[in-house]
Design a protein around this motif. Sequence first.
Motif, PDB file in Angstrom:
ATOM      1  N   SER A  90      36.708  -5.790  64.184  1.00  5.96           N
ATOM      2  CA  SER A  90      37.532  -4.584  64.074  1.00  5.96           C
ATOM      3  C   SER A  90      37.644  -4.099  62.633  1.00  5.96           C
ATOM      4  CB  SER A  90      38.916  -4.839  64.659  1.00  5.96           C
ATOM      5  OG  SER A  90      39.495  -5.912  63.974  1.00  5.96           O
ATOM      6  N   ASP A  91      37.422  -4.977  61.664  1.00  5.32           N
ATOM      7  CA  ASP A  91      37.481  -4.534  60.255  1.00  5.32           C
ATOM      8  C   ASP A  91      36.093  -4.125  59.742  1.00  5.32           C
ATOM      9  OD1 ASP A  91      36.292  -7.006  60.104  1.00  5.32           O
ATOM     10  OD2 ASP A  91      37.816  -7.920  58.816  1.00  5.32           O
ATOM     11  N   GLY A  92      35.144  -3.955  60.657  1.00  4.91           N
ATOM     12  CA  GLY A  92      33.855  -3.375  60.284  1.00  4.91           C
ATOM     13  C   GLY A  92      32.815  -4.368  59.813  1.00  4.91           C
ATOM     14  N   ARG A  93      33.160  -5.648  59.882  1.00  8.16           N
ATOM     15  CA  ARG A  93      32.158  -6.632  59.468  1.00  8.16           C
ATOM     16  C   ARG A  93      31.197  -6.937  60.623  1.00  8.16           C
ATOM     17  NH1 ARG A  93      35.251 -11.592  56.872  1.00  8.16           N
ATOM     18  NH2 ARG A  93      36.919 -11.006  58.318  1.00  8.16           N
ATOM     19  N   VAL A  94      29.989  -7.361  60.259  1.00 10.14           N
ATOM     20  CA  VAL A  94      28.963  -7.657  61.265  1.00 10.14           C
ATOM     21  C   VAL A  94      28.458  -9.080  61.037  1.00 10.14           C
ATOM     22  CG1 VAL A  94      26.646  -7.062  62.068  1.00 10.14           C
ATOM     23  CG2 VAL A  94      28.259  -5.250  61.478  1.00 10.14           C
ATOM     24  N   PHE A  95      28.372  -9.831  62.122  1.00  9.34           N
ATOM     25  CA  PHE A  95      27.886 -11.208  62.050  1.00  9.34           C
ATOM     26  C   PHE A  95      26.734 -11.356  63.030  1.00  9.34           C
ATOM     27  CE2 PHE A  95      32.230 -11.108  60.698  1.00  9.34           C
ATOM     28  CZ  PHE A  95      32.166 -11.800  59.496  1.00  9.34           C
ATOM     29  N   ALA A  96      25.638 -11.900  62.512  1.00  8.41           N
ATOM     30  CA  ALA A  96      24.432 -11.955  63.325  1.00  8.41           C
ATOM     31  C   ALA A  96      24.057 -13.396  63.638  1.00  8.41           C
ATOM     32  CB  ALA A  96      23.291 -11.268  62.578  1.00  8.41           C
ATOM     33  N   GLY A  97      23.315 -13.572  64.706  1.00 13.29           N
ATOM     34  CA  GLY A  97      22.832 -14.908  65.051  1.00 13.29           C
ATOM     35  C   GLY A  97      21.615 -14.823  65.951  1.00 13.29           C
ATOM     36  N   THR A  98      20.843 -15.885  65.920  1.00  8.25           N
ATOM     37  CA  THR A  98      19.689 -16.014  66.828  1.00  8.25           C
ATOM     38  C   THR A  98      19.854 -17.296  67.627  1.00  8.25           C
ATOM     39  OG1 THR A  98      18.395 -17.441  65.393  1.00  8.25           O
ATOM     40  CG2 THR A  98      18.174 -15.075  65.047  1.00  8.25           C
ATOM     41  N   ASN A  99      19.050 -17.424  68.664  1.00  5.52           N
ATOM     42  CA  ASN A  99      19.037 -18.711  69.354  1.00  5.52           C
ATOM     43  C   ASN A  99      18.381 -19.771  68.465  1.00  5.52           C
ATOM     44  OD1 ASN A  99      16.816 -16.999  69.968  1.00  5.52           O
ATOM     45  ND2 ASN A  99      16.250 -18.230  71.724  1.00  5.52           N
ATOM     46  N   VAL A 100      18.906 -20.975  68.581  1.00  2.00           N
ATOM     47  CA  VAL A 100      18.409 -22.122  67.821  1.00  2.00           C
ATOM     48  C   VAL A 100      18.095 -23.213  68.839  1.00  2.00           C
ATOM     49  CG1 VAL A 100      18.887 -23.805  66.003  1.00  2.00           C
ATOM     50  CG2 VAL A 100      19.882 -21.501  65.854  1.00  2.00           C
ATOM     51  N   GLU A 101      16.800 -23.376  69.103  1.00  2.00           N
ATOM     52  CA  GLU A 101      16.419 -24.333  70.147  1.00  2.00           C
ATOM     53  C   GLU A 101      16.274 -25.735  69.561  1.00  2.00           C
ATOM     54  OE1 GLU A 101      13.072 -22.713  72.327  1.00  2.00           O
ATOM     55  OE2 GLU A 101      14.438 -21.303  73.333  1.00  2.00           O
ATOM     56  N   ASN A 102      16.198 -26.694  70.476  1.00  2.00           N
ATOM     57  CA  ASN A 102      16.069 -28.087  70.074  1.00  2.00           C
ATOM     58  C   ASN A 102      15.122 -28.790  71.033  1.00  2.00           C
ATOM     59  OD1 ASN A 102      17.252 -31.116  70.276  1.00  2.00           O
ATOM     60  ND2 ASN A 102      17.506 -30.283  68.230  1.00  2.00           N
ATOM     61  N   ILE A 103      14.422 -29.775  70.503  1.00  2.00           N
ATOM     62  CA  ILE A 103      13.447 -30.509  71.313  1.00  2.00           C
ATOM     63  C   ILE A 103      14.096 -31.176  72.520  1.00  2.00           C
ATOM     64  CG2 ILE A 103      13.570 -32.664  69.998  1.00  2.00           C
ATOM     65  CD1 ILE A 103      10.436 -32.724  70.247  1.00  2.00           C
ATOM     66  N   SER A 104      15.388 -31.426  72.426  1.00  2.00           N
ATOM     67  CA  SER A 104      16.096 -32.007  73.580  1.00  2.00           C
ATOM     68  C   SER A 104      16.378 -30.958  74.654  1.00  2.00           C
ATOM     69  CB  SER A 104      17.421 -32.609  73.129  1.00  2.00           C
ATOM     70  OG  SER A 104      18.339 -31.567  72.866  1.00  2.00           O
ATOM     71  N   TYR A 105      16.066 -29.723  74.358  1.00  2.00           N
ATOM     72  CA  TYR A 105      16.339 -28.566  75.228  1.00  2.00           C
ATOM     73  C   TYR A 105      17.838 -28.334  75.421  1.00  2.00           C
ATOM     74  CZ  TYR A 105      11.403 -28.284  76.675  1.00  2.00           C
ATOM     75  OH  TYR A 105      10.038 -28.156  76.707  1.00  2.00           O
ATOM     76  N   SER A 106      18.569 -29.356  75.863  1.00  2.00           N
ATOM     77  CA  SER A 106      19.969 -29.120  76.228  1.00  2.00           C
ATOM     78  C   SER A 106      20.847 -28.832  75.013  1.00  2.00           C
ATOM     79  CB  SER A 106      20.530 -30.314  76.995  1.00  2.00           C
ATOM     80  OG  SER A 106      20.546 -31.447  76.159  1.00  2.00           O
ATOM     81  N   LEU A 107      20.378 -29.158  73.831  1.00  2.00           N
ATOM     82  CA  LEU A 107      21.179 -28.880  72.630  1.00  2.00           C
ATOM     83  C   LEU A 107      20.913 -27.485  72.065  1.00  2.00           C
ATOM     84  CD1 LEU A 107      21.115 -32.351  70.888  1.00  2.00           C
ATOM     85  CD2 LEU A 107      23.038 -31.242  72.008  1.00  2.00           C
ATOM     86  N   THR A 108      20.085 -26.731  72.731  1.00  2.00           N
ATOM     87  CA  THR A 108      19.830 -25.343  72.317  1.00  2.00           C
ATOM     88  C   THR A 108      21.132 -24.561  72.246  1.00  2.00           C
ATOM     89  OG1 THR A 108      17.595 -25.283  73.197  1.00  2.00           O
ATOM     90  CG2 THR A 108      18.783 -23.177  73.145  1.00  2.00           C
ATOM     91  N   ILE A 109      21.242 -23.720  71.219  1.00  2.00           N
ATOM     92  CA  ILE A 109      22.412 -22.844  71.090  1.00  2.00           C
ATOM     93  C   ILE A 109      21.929 -21.406  71.228  1.00  2.00           C
ATOM     94  CG2 ILE A 109      24.479 -22.323  69.754  1.00  2.00           C
ATOM     95  CD1 ILE A 109      23.801 -24.680  67.944  1.00  2.00           C
ATOM     96  N   CYS A 110      22.609 -20.656  72.058  1.00  2.00           N
ATOM     97  CA  CYS A 110      22.244 -19.247  72.260  1.00  2.00           C
ATOM     98  C   CYS A 110      22.650 -18.401  71.049  1.00  2.00           C
ATOM     99  CB  CYS A 110      22.940 -18.677  73.484  1.00  2.00           C
ATOM    100  SG  CYS A 110      22.489 -19.441  75.030  1.00  2.00           S
ATOM    101  N   ALA A 111      21.984 -17.275  70.918  1.00  2.00           N
ATOM    102  CA  ALA A 111      22.247 -16.347  69.815  1.00  2.00           C
ATOM    103  C   ALA A 111      23.723 -15.919  69.779  1.00  2.00           C
ATOM    104  CB  ALA A 111      21.354 -15.125  69.970  1.00  2.00           C
ATOM    105  N   GLU A 112      24.308 -15.722  70.950  1.00  2.00           N
ATOM    106  CA  GLU A 112      25.697 -15.257  71.013  1.00  2.00           C
ATOM    107  C   GLU A 112      26.645 -16.262  70.386  1.00  2.00           C
ATOM    108  OE1 GLU A 112      23.429 -15.280  73.400  1.00  2.00           O
ATOM    109  OE2 GLU A 112      23.831 -13.780  74.945  1.00  2.00           O
ATOM    110  N   ARG A 113      26.389 -17.551  70.655  1.00  2.00           N
ATOM    111  CA  ARG A 113      27.295 -18.571  70.104  1.00  2.00           C
ATOM    112  C   ARG A 113      27.057 -18.784  68.613  1.00  2.00           C
ATOM    113  NH1 ARG A 113      26.446 -23.323  73.848  1.00  2.00           N
ATOM    114  NH2 ARG A 113      24.938 -21.931  74.822  1.00  2.00           N
ATOM    115  N   VAL A 114      25.823 -18.582  68.157  1.00  2.00           N
ATOM    116  CA  VAL A 114      25.557 -18.691  66.722  1.00  2.00           C
ATOM    117  C   VAL A 114      26.281 -17.553  65.983  1.00  2.00           C
ATOM    118  CG1 VAL A 114      23.760 -18.606  64.954  1.00  2.00           C
ATOM    119  CG2 VAL A 114      23.415 -19.951  67.044  1.00  2.00           C
ATOM    120  N   ALA A 115      26.215 -16.351  66.538  1.00  2.00           N
ATOM    121  CA  ALA A 115      26.922 -15.213  65.917  1.00  2.00           C
ATOM    122  C   ALA A 115      28.432 -15.446  65.940  1.00  2.00           C
ATOM    123  CB  ALA A 115      26.562 -13.915  66.644  1.00  2.00           C
ATOM    124  N   THR A 116      28.927 -15.997  67.029  1.00  2.00           N
ATOM    125  CA  THR A 116      30.364 -16.282  67.124  1.00  2.00           C
ATOM    126  C   THR A 116      30.771 -17.288  66.046  1.00  2.00           C
ATOM    127  OG1 THR A 116      30.355 -15.874  69.500  1.00  2.00           O
ATOM    128  CG2 THR A 116      32.188 -17.169  68.642  1.00  2.00           C
TER     129      THR A 116
END
Length: 129
Positions: A33-59
């Motif tokens: 709301s104060d005009g700042r922007v935070f970006a993120g991408t997905n970050v995968e992992n060889i274990s597959y299940s530890l992959t983090i989606c872009a949305e959670r990285v941005a959060t």
Amino acid sequence: MTQAELLEVAREVRNHAYAPYSHFAVGAALLTSDGRVFAGTNVENISYSLTICAERVATGAAVSAGAHDFELLALVSDSAQPVVPCGACRQVLAEFAPELRIVSSNISGATAEFRLDHLLPTAKQGILG
Ligand code: THU
């Protein structure tokens, strides 16, 4: 910052996706709301299940900067249909912005709009009281 500009940030950050397993790169950009922007991408992992989606990285980037008041989330992916956040990301986003507006675009420009409370109703109901 317009919706189109926020999508452009998501499109740019998507180039940094770490997706050697799925080859499915996603970019996310959160406007606060104060005009700042935070970006993120997905970050995968060889274990597959530890992959983090872009949305959670941005959060995580936003919260780490003290920004909790999310106004708009933009997503960009290379999929036939614009991508929709997974269940885990819906719950994490709802912690901060249960009625978050989401705009999602594929790289050919097809765009869809969602609202988080439509994707995840009752996100907090019955949890911790
Ligand atoms: N992914 C995201 O980053 N966001 C979404 O909304 C959907 C899925 C990622 C997770 C994984 O790295 C890849 O896309 C394939 O599911």
